[in-house]
Design a protein around this motif. Structure first.
Motif, short mmCIF file in Angstrom:
data_model
loop_
_atom_site.label_atom_id
_atom_site.label_comp_id
_atom_site.label_asym_id
_atom_site.label_seq_id
_atom_site.Cartn_x
_atom_site.Cartn_y
_atom_site.Cartn_z
N ALA A 180 39.97 43.52 33.67
CA ALA A 180 39.21 43.82 35.01
C ALA A 180 37.92 44.63 34.90
O ALA A 180 36.82 44.43 35.52
N TYR A 181 38.32 45.65 34.44
CA TYR A 181 37.02 46.85 34.24
C TYR A 181 36.19 46.28 33.25
O TYR A 181 34.97 46.52 33.84
N LEU A 183 35.25 42.96 32.43
CA LEU A 183 34.56 42.05 33.14
C LEU A 183 33.61 42.36 34.15
O LEU A 183 32.44 42.38 34.70
N GLY A 184 34.23 43.63 35.17
CA GLY A 184 33.53 43.83 36.12
C GLY A 184 32.31 44.56 35.77
O GLY A 184 31.22 44.67 36.43
N ALA A 187 29.87 41.82 35.32
CA ALA A 187 29.59 41.16 36.43
C ALA A 187 28.75 41.86 37.52
O ALA A 187 28.05 41.24 38.32
N GLU A 188 28.99 42.96 37.73
CA GLU A 188 28.01 43.77 38.62
C GLU A 188 26.74 43.58 38.38
O GLU A 188 25.94 43.96 39.32
N ASN A 193 30.68 39.98 41.30
CA ASN A 193 32.01 40.46 41.31
C ASN A 193 33.06 39.54 41.46
O ASN A 193 34.15 39.85 40.90
N VAL A 196 35.09 38.00 38.69
CA VAL A 196 35.95 38.74 37.69
C VAL A 196 37.36 38.21 38.15
O VAL A 196 38.15 38.15 36.83
N VAL A 200 40.01 36.97 34.92
CA VAL A 200 41.31 37.89 34.64
C VAL A 200 42.33 36.76 34.84
O VAL A 200 43.42 36.72 34.03
N ALA A 279 44.86 44.20 37.50
CA ALA A 279 43.48 43.75 37.98
C ALA A 279 43.19 43.87 39.50
O ALA A 279 42.07 44.42 39.99
N ALA A 283 40.33 46.06 41.36
CA ALA A 283 39.13 45.55 41.71
C ALA A 283 38.72 46.04 42.97
O ALA A 283 37.60 45.94 43.31
N LEU A 287 34.99 47.05 42.39
CA LEU A 287 34.23 45.87 42.56
C LEU A 287 34.32 45.67 44.12
O LEU A 287 33.59 44.60 44.57
#
Length: 370
Positions: A180-181, A183-184, A187-188, A193, A196, A200, A279, A283, A287
């Motif tokens: 999650a970290y 991908l975040g 995505a940010e 967001n 994500v 995940v 995740a 999140a 996010l």
């Protein structure tokens, strides 16, 4: 030369002949050693032992080592007393047995590749043979259910399943946090967001959780199977089981294989849940995705087939890990150092096999549209 003096000379009249003289005894070894070392040996055609009055094993050993590759064949030893001949024969026999093995020849790259390929093929054939024997044992249990060792199966389920829950939950939760970290962070940049959750959910349930859990089980249960069965082989407990008229496949192998095949899908399911919880935990602070929004998006983004694919891999991974573990234990040599090497090899083989099988699953399922 006095009659008691030990010595020799080389007669080069015609063919080179070694002429032995006197008493070849241990008290004469220093003088004989000095004389033998100072001699330049031709290729001898015969040995004349008519003047040899005594011969012990120490002197015979000194003589045979000095002659080396220059000694004539046994039929060319003339005038040798039968007692002396027996002494020489016994010493020569022990000398051959005590000879150091030839130094291993250094193989070229292609030869090393060929040898490694042959060893790998033999290893795979051994694992396939163990798989076949396990299937035969399972067939016998299906025909005669009373042969199933329920108590042993329960013990193995506890060790391979329940005992592994804490470490599986912890590791997969941390893996969910890491996914999650990462991908975040990407995505940010695009304001995506919420997607994500998609990455995940699909990645963890379909790929990461089954592989991570299988690697953990390979390090725990696969190595434990090898260590347990190897120790039993070392202490001859397996031989005792055979002496009692029992089958080691029924008593030792089948309960472990069945326990791991039953336990691993449950552990993968726990890994799925733990990774999603991990995740979800990161999140919201990272996010700004609340748990409610996470769960809502999870229901939309995670088709059931991805979860089923991950769970379907688990029994296959478990079967391979269990077969490798028990086979390496049953085939381990009867010494502690070799048992340690076999345990290490089990972990490596299990991890490599799991990754290869996962790659096969990915290719086949992609071709099937799954």
């Amino acid at each position: 030369m006095a009659a008691d003096d030990a010595g020799f000379r080389i007669d080069t009249t015609g063919q080179a002949t070694l002429v032995l003289q006197g008493r070849w005894r241990m008290d004469r070894l220093p003088a004989l050693t000095q004389q033998l070392r100072a001699t330049v040996w031709p290729v001898l055609a015969a040995v004349d032992a008519q003047g040899l009055t005594a011969l012990d094993s120490a002197s015979a050993l000194l003589l045979l080592r000095a002659l080396g590759g220059h000694a004539p064949p046994p039929g060319q030893w003339h005038g040798l007393d039968p007692a002396h001949a027996r002494t020489l024969a016994r010493v020569a026999e022990h000398l051959v047995q005590a000879a150091p093995p030839p130094a291993p020849r250094r193989l070229r790259t292609l030869a090393q590749l060929g040898r490694s390929s042959v060893e790998l093929g033999q290893l795979a054939r051994g694992h396939l043979a163990m798989l076949g024997e396990t299937v035969v044992a399972l067939g016998e249990v299906l025909r005669h259910p009373a042969r199933l060792r329920v108590r042993e199966l329960t013990v193995q389920l506890s060790q391979a399943g329940l005992s592994a829950l804490p470490v599986v939950a912890l590791v997969t939760a941390l893996i969910g946090v890491v996914i999650a970290y990462l991908l975040g962070l990407q995505a940010e940049k695009y304001g995506a967001n919420l997607f994500v959750v998609d990455g995940v959910a699909i990645g963890a349930t379909r790929e990461f959780a089954p592989i991570i859990v299988a690697v953990i089980v390979a390090g725990r249960s696969g190595a434990a199977f090898t260590a347990q069965l190897g120790s039993m082989r070392l202490t001859e407990e397996i031989d005792a089981i055979r002496t009692l008229g029992l089958s080691p496949r029924q008593v030792l192998v089948l309960p472990r294989v069945l326990a791991l095949v039953l336990a691993l899908p449950l552990l993968v399911f726990v890994g799925d849940v733990a990774s999603l919880l991990g995740a979800m935990a990161i999140a919201q602070p990272m996010l700004d995705i609340t748990p409610t929004a996470f769960v809502t998006r999870l229901q939309e983004a995670l088709p059931l087939r991805h979860v089923l694919v991950g769970l379907a891999k688990a029994p296959v991974f478990a079967l391979v890990i269990a077969v490798i573990g028990v086979r390496m234990g049953l085939a381990a040599p009867r010494d502690t150092a070799a048992l340690g090497r076999a345990t290490t090899s089990t972990v490596v083989q299990c991890i490599v096999a799991v990754i290869l099988l996962d790659a096969v699953f990915a290719v086949v399922l992609q071709a099937l549209g799954w």
